[in-house]
Design an enzyme around this catalytic site. Structure first.
Site, PDB file in Angstrom:
ATOM      1  N   HIS A 265       0.836  -1.204   0.000  1.00 16.04           N
ATOM      2  CA  HIS A 265       0.000   0.000   0.000  1.00 16.04           C
ATOM      3  C   HIS A 265       0.870   1.254   0.000  1.00 16.04           C
ATOM      4  CE1 HIS A 265      -3.149  -2.897   1.352  1.00 16.04           C
ATOM      5  NE2 HIS A 265      -3.876  -2.148   0.556  1.00 16.04           N
ATOM      6  N   HIS A 269       1.188   1.384  -5.733  1.00 14.93           N
ATOM      7  CA  HIS A 269      -0.166   0.814  -5.793  1.00 14.93           C
ATOM      8  C   HIS A 269      -1.164   1.877  -6.257  1.00 14.93           C
ATOM      9  CE1 HIS A 269      -3.881  -1.184  -4.620  1.00 14.93           C
ATOM     10  NE2 HIS A 269      -4.129  -0.256  -3.718  1.00 14.93           N
ATOM     11  N   HIS A 302      -6.760   7.121  -3.185  1.00 13.15           N
ATOM     12  CA  HIS A 302      -7.670   6.275  -2.393  1.00 13.15           C
ATOM     13  C   HIS A 302      -7.008   5.613  -1.190  1.00 13.15           C
ATOM     14  CE1 HIS A 302      -5.840   2.753  -4.318  1.00 13.15           C
ATOM     15  NE2 HIS A 302      -6.510   1.998  -3.466  1.00 13.15           N
ATOM     16  N   ASP A 303      -5.674   5.526  -1.149  1.00  7.33           N
ATOM     17  CA  ASP A 303      -4.988   4.892  -0.012  1.00  7.33           C
ATOM     18  C   ASP A 303      -3.956   5.819   0.633  1.00  7.33           C
ATOM     19  OD1 ASP A 303      -6.156   2.416   0.412  1.00  7.33           O
ATOM     20  OD2 ASP A 303      -4.921   1.383  -1.080  1.00  7.33           O
ATOM     21  N   ASP A 400      -9.149  -1.516  -7.783  1.00  8.66           N
ATOM     22  CA  ASP A 400      -8.426  -1.701  -6.519  1.00  8.66           C
ATOM     23  C   ASP A 400      -7.971  -3.145  -6.326  1.00  8.66           C
ATOM     24  OD1 ASP A 400      -7.341  -0.835  -4.091  1.00  8.66           O
ATOM     25  OD2 ASP A 400      -9.178  -1.262  -2.985  1.00  8.66           O
TER      26      ASP A 400
END
EC number: 3.1.4.53
Length: 526
Positions: A265, A269, A302-303, A400
């Site tokens: 992560h 990614h 998103h992360d 994802d």
């Protein structure tokens, strides 16, 4: 690695305290001014892997005289938190001898940052006081026989809570980009991709345009360039323009908000998911350039700030971040808040468009919570998948978890990295059996914690070489079982249903089937 930066300090100006504590640092760098410091930070951050100068595996200190540069220590620390959120770095006024006691904390801080389990534990669970700068000046402990402000020490190491609170504080400040950052030409830090483009102009566009895209083969500079190339095109198509240097500042700040030291992560990614999102949008959102841009931006953010663990670990130990979000989609809400603040500062026009469309980016990021996977599977099967909010959720969810839909040679390398990250989660749980997660990191119980191997050599091999899946399995024979579990639980039904609804996406379910067949051949008995 830890660095001591001496800014505008001549040898004759060094106090005895500075000289005595230099040995706590892996390197001492003397620079003329703060402009040179900014350049050094950015250059180090985009160094090739394994990047020992990532400012996460050690503590770095900047010594300078604020009166020389018309920038207070507090202002410089705010700048660090704003543009280099994941860095363990802080400033000290070297002209005040009492401030230099802070140097005596570095050895203990480095021991926390260099052990990946204590580092992750600190990120997730460390408790902070409520003072604005995160420092309780009345809390003292003993380090190397001296009384030092331990809370001040601890506040220098990254935590999720500090990241979140600093982001909220920045939203309230609404300050303009300072001159130190504004005057930087960010393109100058991307010499590697620029050189490659000079030899083959369409190189990065060609690799972005295929489902065989492999973010694992790219350097940090190249990852940033891929983000820049794609977003620039999408923003032009959507007529939501942003200047090149502003877009690069956003991307450099975003990369510095992810943790390079994470196995899976990380910014790599994020770029991978953005590319997958874009490719899916070319099938499912052909005539909607604004939504394509919004969804790809949600994908790259998103992360952001991900600790490389999971919501359950945050809940089980009653972390303050979990409590902040009432134990609901903790990390997804955390990422959402951080990324929306970044956009409000660096691209407010885009955020305004997003909020007009049922908070588009926010909804997309929240859809990535795997705890909600079955709900989205049900929507896919029983609702109209072209319904706007359903469609954007399905696209980003598919992107994802797209690792299992890539070619086997790429998918297996991602499987290896997520396995390493899961192993860290298991080590963290074992650590919690002997230590309270939130306990004082400077207490005696931290002194003798074993330091697990960082796996840098094997990760570098995965990133640099096209590793055969058979070789990966030899070293990690339980990877097939993990992949089979993930495919059976999350991917197979989802991608089969997606392919049935949208025939152009049949290649996704085909790839999942091929990959599963390979893993089944190498499955270990339970």
């Amino acid at each position: 690695m830890s660095t001591l930066f001496l800014i505008g300090i001549h040898e004759i100006e060094k106090s005895q305290t500075i000289v005595q504590n230099e040995h706590y640092f892996d390197r001492v760098i003397e620079l003329q001014d703060l402009d040179s410091l900014m350049v050094a930070l950015y250059k180090d951050r985009v160094s090739p892997f394994p990047n020992v100068h990532n400012f996460e595996t050690g503590v770095s200190i900047v010594l300078y005289d604020p009166s020389k540069f018309q920038l207070s220590v507090r202002q410089l620390d705010v700048l660090f938190k704003r543009f280099f959120p994941s860095f363990n770095i802080s400033a000290i006024d070297h002209t005040r001898e009492e401030n230099l006691q802070r140097l005596e904390c570095v050895e203990r801080e480095n021991s926390i940052c260099r052990n990946r389990i204590t580092r992750i534990n600190h990120w997730m669970y460390h408790h902070h006081d409520d003072t604005p700068d995160g420092i309780n000046k009345n809390s003292y402990g003993t380090v190397n026989g001296n009384s030092v402000p331990t809370q001040a020490c601890e506040a220098n190491i990254y935590t999720l809570l500090l990241h979140l609170n600093d982001s909220k504080a920045q939203h309230l400040r609404k300050a303009s980009v300072p001159r130190l950052i504004r005057n930087i030409e960010f393109m100058s830090f991307l010499s590697d991709p620029i050189e490659k483009i000079s030899q083959e102009g369409s190189h990065y566009w060609n690799i972005l345009s295929t489902w065989d895209f492999c973010a694992l083969s790219l350097s940090t500079q190249e990852l940033i360039w891929c983000g820049f190339t794609l977003i620039k095109k999408l923003s032009k198509d959507a007529k939501v323009l942003i200047a090149d240097n502003k877009l690069l500042l956003l991307l450099f700040t975003l990369e510095s908000s992810y943790h390079q030291v994470n196995k899976f992560h990380n910014f790599r990614h994020a770029i991978d998911v953005m590319q997958a999102t874009w490719r899916l949008c070319t099938y499912l959102l052909k005539d909607n350039p604004v939504q394509t841009l919004l969804l790809c931006m949600a994908a790259i953010g998103h992360d952001v700030g991900h600790p490389g663990t999971n919501n359950q670990l945050l809940c089980n130990c009653e972390s303050e971040v979990a409590q902040n979000f009432k134990n609901v989609s903790i990390l997804e809400n955390f990422h959402r808040e951080l990324f929306q603040q970044l956009l409000s500062e660096h691209w407010p026009q885009l955020l305004s468009i997003s909020k007009k469309k049922f908070d588009f980016i926010s909804e997309a990021i929240l859809a990535t919570d795997m705890a909600l996977h079955s709900q989205y599977e049900d929507r896919l099967m029983h609702e109209n998948p072209m319904k706007q909010i359903t469609l954007i959720s399905l696209i980003i969810k598919a992107a994802d978890i797209s690792n299992v839909t890539r070619t086997l040679s790429i998918s297996a390398r991602w499987a290896y990295l997520i396995t390493l990250e899961f192993n860290d989660c298991a080590l963290l749980e074992t650590f919690h059996k002997a230590h309270r997660p939130e306990q004082d990191c400077f207490g005696d119980s931290y002194k003798n914690v074993d330091s697990p191997k960082e796996d840098l050599e094997s990760i570098q091999n995965i990133l640099v070489n096209v590793t055969d899946p058979d070789d990966i399995i030899k070293d990690h024979p339980h990877i097939p079982n993990g992949q089979i579990f993930f495919i059976n639980t999350f991917a197979e039904v989802f991608f089969n249903a997606l392919s049935q609804k949208f025939s152009g996406l049949k290649f996704l379910s085909d790839n999942v089937k091929i990959n599963k067949e390979y893993w089944m051949k190498h499955k270990k008995p339970q």
